[in-house]
Design an enzyme around this catalytic site. Structure first.
Site, PDB file in Angstrom:
ATOM      1  CG  PHE A   1     -19.253  32.371   4.183  1.00 20.06           C
ATOM      2  CD1 PHE A   1     -17.874  32.338   4.173  1.00 20.06           C
ATOM      3  CD2 PHE A   1     -19.943  31.415   3.454  1.00 20.06           C
ATOM      4  CE1 PHE A   1     -17.187  31.370   3.449  1.00 20.06           C
ATOM      5  CE2 PHE A   1     -19.270  30.451   2.716  1.00 20.06           C
ATOM      6  CZ  PHE A   1     -17.886  30.429   2.714  1.00 20.06           C
ATOM      7  CB  CYS A   2     -19.964  36.845   8.228  1.00 16.58           C
ATOM      8  SG  CYS A   2     -18.352  36.717   7.448  1.00 16.58           S
ATOM      9  CB  SER A   3     -24.357  38.411   9.391  1.00 15.25           C
ATOM     10  OG  SER A   3     -24.279  38.718   8.015  1.00 15.25           O
TER      11      SER A   3
END
Length: 584
Positions: free
Chosen positions: A319-321
């Site tokens: 997720f995301c970073s």
């Protein structure tokens, strides 16, 4: 320092996670969780620097307008004429129906308030027109527009106490108590970081009681992370475990919010064995933790999940970073002949190609980057409170001025939203990881084989030939869906791209119970994202069941669910959500 969660009195009713009336504030908070390069640079330097464009950008605007004085005269004349119509009550200017700032009937019914609102909108339109006429290059244009948006939002008459009808009504209804309460809240907020209005009360929820409550246990603890294994809720499970790599910004439980709004809960109910990385909140002692440190942590988590389940393979979701780290780890495994142990991979609202990603790319300059990395190096970490402040100023109308009116002008307590509580539960970022992320993003290193490394191995995303599932949010202003889509072109193997409704985090926390949920999908992933969109069809409902079904096809056979968590080699160390989630 590790602390335990404060315990709410058992007789005190627990708040139910609320949804914003139109979802705007909640979604805006979610939207403001990414935009890696700009967020990380501004968080180190201070977000208010972004309100004033660089001198060279202002000079470019001045020069462009000076070359065309007739444009300035024409726009000035438009404003004078419109103000004249406003003064005599003949102006047809009106706010957008979606603009909640002027939703109170007094803004249209009271002549003074109506004229004030119309004059503000007229001036903003003329200023925007001048920028359009200046025809600046895309970077200067984005910088000027970003600054103008912040200035216009700040100067809105709805932010003025003696003009806002909601504030005036609150003073009358409470006999002045609202003004006193609002002033007290204002002083409290500006004297401690992040210096923005409180979006949710710090005791609105309790992690482990209201949020992050899916049953499970800690089965591994290292100096960098805890690994949570969730208890199966079905008699059989898929043989291949799923290891989730959450963002390194904020806490992991965005994936495990309240019951019914928990991605983890849904995956477990679909018969998957789910393991979650819970990152430690670093401080100055961990300044040297960089991408290699976090990459090794992902490998350690996968190894533990395989040992506990007895599976030879692992599936991943980043997720995301966390997705950025995961992509580099997978490239490392491909280079070291370890990718055959990976059954599938998923990237959720993750940008791996930052080429011309709109405002994010436009607002960077070398001086800002150097200043940002030097500041975090000296401190040893990037302060989470500064990150929260940056997030707020990325969407000031929803995340600053909305709460300015609610908290200060009306003296009200902000509503209890679970996403906003998570958003305010900030974490630090080690100086080395801050530096590494900025280098990768600013240099767009993942788009060229060998420019970045992971654990000493050159990163080539095209060597990741496992099946991938890529998600994005169609209204994501921080990670544009087209940028997320380009992941399908960077990695090898077959990709399924899903375009969810809403913005950054709101597109993730989008459970099947959401009546507005839908997503778009297409059978192929051509190079052009717009061509993909033209061929896509809309599916009603959440993408969660779609992903669970996609993963099931790649997660092995069904086997009896384990009767206990952990193993003899990796015994249970404590109940989920663990201890690192409480680090402050």
């Amino acid at each position: 320092m590790t602390t335990t969660a404060p315990r709410r009195d058992r007789d005190t009713p627990r708040p139910r996670p609320a949804a914003a009336p139109d979802g705007s504030a909640e979604e805006a908070a979610g939207d403001a969780v990414m935009g890696l390069d700009m967020v990380l640079v501004d968080a180190a330097r201070g977000p208010l620097r972004r309100m004033v464009p660089p001198a060279r950008t202002l000079a470019a605007l001045g020069t462009a307008l000076a070359r065309h004085p007739e444009v300035v005269v024409r726009r000035g004349g438009e404003l004078v004429r419109e103000v004249g119509r406003i003064a005599v009550g003949r102006s047809e200017i009106a706010p957008s129906p979606k603009d909640r700032r002027f939703a109170d009937p007094a803004w249209s019914g009271n002549p003074l308030l109506k004229r004030t609102m119309q004059a503000h909108i007229a001036a903003a339109q003329v200023a925007a027109g001048l920028i359009e006429d200046a025809d600046l290059d895309w970077q200067d244009d984005e910088r000027i527009r970003f600054a103008l948006t912040n200035v216009v939002d700040a100067l809105a008459p709805s932010n003025v106490p003696f003009l806002n009808p909601l504030a005036l009504k609150a003073v009358i209804d409470t006999g002045g108590r609202s003004a006193v309460t609002g002033l007290r809240r204002f002083v409290s907020d500006v004297t401690s970081p992040p210096r923005v209005p409180t979006m949710v009360e710090p005791d609105a929820f309790t992690v482990g009681e209201d949020l992050a409550v899916t049953p499970g246990a800690v089965v591994l603890r290292t100096p960098v992370f805890e690994l949570l294994q969730y208890r199966p809720s079905t008699p059989t499970v898929r043989q291949v475990p799923l290891v989730i790599v959450p963002p390194t910004i904020n806490k992991f439980y965005v994936t495990d919010l309240a019951p019914g709004r928990s991605i983890v809960e849904h995956y477990v109910a679909a018969g998957h064995q789910v393991f979650m990385i819970s990152w430690r909140n670093p401080d100055e002692r961990h300044a040297e933790w960089g991408l290699d440190t976090y990459g090794q942590a992902v490998l350690d988590a996968a190894d533990a999940a395989r040992r506990i389940t007895g599976s030879e393979h692992t599936a991943f979701q980043g997720f995301c970073s966390g997705g950025i780290i995961l992509s580099m780890v997978l490239a490392h495994l491909a280079a070291t002949e370890g990718l055959d142990r990976v059954a599938a991979a998923s990237f959720a609202v993750t940008v791996l190609d930052w080429g011309r990603a709109g405002t994010i790319g436009a607002l960077m300059d070398e001086e800002a980057v150097r200043d940002a990395t030097e500041r975090s190096r000296k401190k040893g970490y990037l302060d989470g409170a500064m990150l929260a402040e940056v997030f707020a100023w990325l969407r000031p109308n929803d995340l600053v001025w909305n709460y300015w009116v609610n908290n200060y002008l009306q003296g009200k307590t902000p509503p209890a939203f679970d996403i906003l509580f998570w958003n305010a539960d900030t974490t630090r970022m080690s100086a080395a990881l801050h530096r590494d992320f900025i280098d990768v993003a600013i240099g767009n290193q993942l788009t060229e084989p060998g420019r970045a490394t992971m654990l000493g191995t050159p990163v080539d995303l095209s060597t990741i030939d496992v099946d991938t599932y890529v998600t994005a949010g169609i209204a994501d202003h921080i990670c544009p869906w087209q940028s997320c889509y380009r992941t399908t072109q960077l990695v090898g193997g077959r990709s399924r791209f899903v375009l969810s409704t809403a913005g950054h985090i709101a597109s993730l926390v989008n459970p099947p119970t959401n009546p507005k949920a839908s997503f778009q999908v297409a059978p192929e992933t051509p190079a052009d994202p717009e061509k993909w969109l033209a061929n896509a069809h809309k599916e009603k409902g959440s993408w969660w069941p779609d992903f669970a079904a996609w993963l099931a096809e790649r997660a092995g056979e069904e086997v009896p669910a384990p009767e206990s968590l952990g193993s003899a080699e990796l015994p249970v160390l404590g109940d989920a959500p663990g201890t690192y989630v409480f680090d402050k």
